[in-house]
Design a protein around this motif. Structure first.
Motif, PDB file in Angstrom:
ATOM      1  N   ALA A  79       1.032  -1.278   0.123  1.00  0.00           N
ATOM      2  CA  ALA A  79      -0.003   0.056   0.047  1.00  0.00           C
ATOM      3  C   ALA A  79       0.873   1.147  -0.165  1.00  0.00           C
ATOM      4  O   ALA A  79       1.949   1.163   0.243  1.00  0.00           O
ATOM      5  N   SER A  80       0.475   2.322  -0.393  1.00  0.00           N
ATOM      6  CA  SER A  80       1.087   3.515  -0.385  1.00  0.00           C
ATOM      7  C   SER A  80       0.171   4.743  -0.293  1.00  0.00           C
ATOM      8  O   SER A  80      -1.114   4.652  -0.843  1.00  0.00           O
ATOM      9  N   ILE A  81       0.428   5.761   0.164  1.00  0.00           N
ATOM     10  CA  ILE A  81      -0.076   6.894   0.193  1.00  0.00           C
ATOM     11  C   ILE A  81       0.724   8.169  -0.870  1.00  0.00           C
ATOM     12  O   ILE A  81       1.861   8.461  -0.225  1.00  0.00           O
ATOM     13  N   ILE A 134      -1.550   3.784   6.972  1.00  0.00           N
ATOM     14  CA  ILE A 134      -1.856   2.513   6.569  1.00  0.00           C
ATOM     15  C   ILE A 134      -2.137   1.417   7.495  1.00  0.00           C
ATOM     16  O   ILE A 134      -1.110   1.417   8.276  1.00  0.00           O
ATOM     17  N   TYR A 158      -2.363  -2.669   8.675  1.00  0.00           N
ATOM     18  CA  TYR A 158      -2.245  -4.008   8.375  1.00  0.00           C
ATOM     19  C   TYR A 158      -3.034  -4.924   9.329  1.00  0.00           C
ATOM     20  O   TYR A 158      -2.528  -4.786  10.684  1.00  0.00           O
ATOM     21  N   ILE A 167      -4.828  -5.247   4.223  1.00  0.00           N
ATOM     22  CA  ILE A 167      -4.416  -3.819   4.307  1.00  0.00           C
ATOM     23  C   ILE A 167      -5.585  -2.798   4.002  1.00  0.00           C
ATOM     24  O   ILE A 167      -6.467  -3.069   3.236  1.00  0.00           O
ATOM     25  N   VAL A 197      -6.206   1.434   3.892  1.00  0.00           N
ATOM     26  CA  VAL A 197      -5.844   2.788   3.984  1.00  0.00           C
ATOM     27  C   VAL A 197      -7.158   3.514   4.146  1.00  0.00           C
ATOM     28  O   VAL A 197      -7.830   3.988   3.184  1.00  0.00           O
TER      29      VAL A 197
END
Length: 142
Positions: A34-36, A79, A81, A105, A107
């Motif tokens: 995941a990323s932001i 993020i 988990y 995951i 977000v």
């Protein structure tokens, strides 16, 4: 392989260690989970800019039937988990609750709260950009 100088000198000279460093990985797999995109994230007016924040990682446990209180993420990109268990997420931007079973995951993009719908203690690993100047969220809020 390390070469050690095991000399018996009584001088103050240190014994040096030579190490052959690996410059290429082997047997490694990397997967972005995941990323932001911070450049696309708008923080509330008056909040601390990203360069004044702390990145933190926390482990939160939630007993069966337990609840994590409603809280927003507009000032705290995160993020999450879900490592163990089954959690139900209620969110202000969704019409229905969503069940997340480990591994999962999440977000968060809106205010939300959690309930442990399972029979076992759930474990959440959360990484967020904490604003120590304005974030008064209790330690258990993820």
């Amino acid at each position: 392989m390390a070469d050690l100088d095991h000399g018996t000198s009584n001088t103050s000279e240190p014994n040096y260690v030579t190490i052959d460093l690996p410059f290429h990985s082997a047997g490694e797999t990397i997967e972005v989970l995941a990323s932001i995109a911070l450049r696309e994230t708008t923080l509330p007016e008056g909040s601390t800019p990203f360069d004044g924040r702390e990145m933190r990682m926390r482990r939160v446990t939630l007993e069966p039937g337990g609840v994590i209180a409603a809280h927003p993420h507009d000032n705290r990109p995160a993020i999450l988990y879900i490592a163990v268990g089954t959690l139900v997420e209620y969110s202000t931007d969704k019409d229905v609750a969503i069940e997340h079973a480990a591994p999962a995951i999440v977000v968060p993009t809106a205010a939300h709260w959690w309930r442990n719908a399972g029979e076992h203690t759930a474990v959440i690993i959360g990484v967020d950009l904490f604003d120590p100047a304005t974030d008064g969220a209790p330690a258990g809020i993820v």
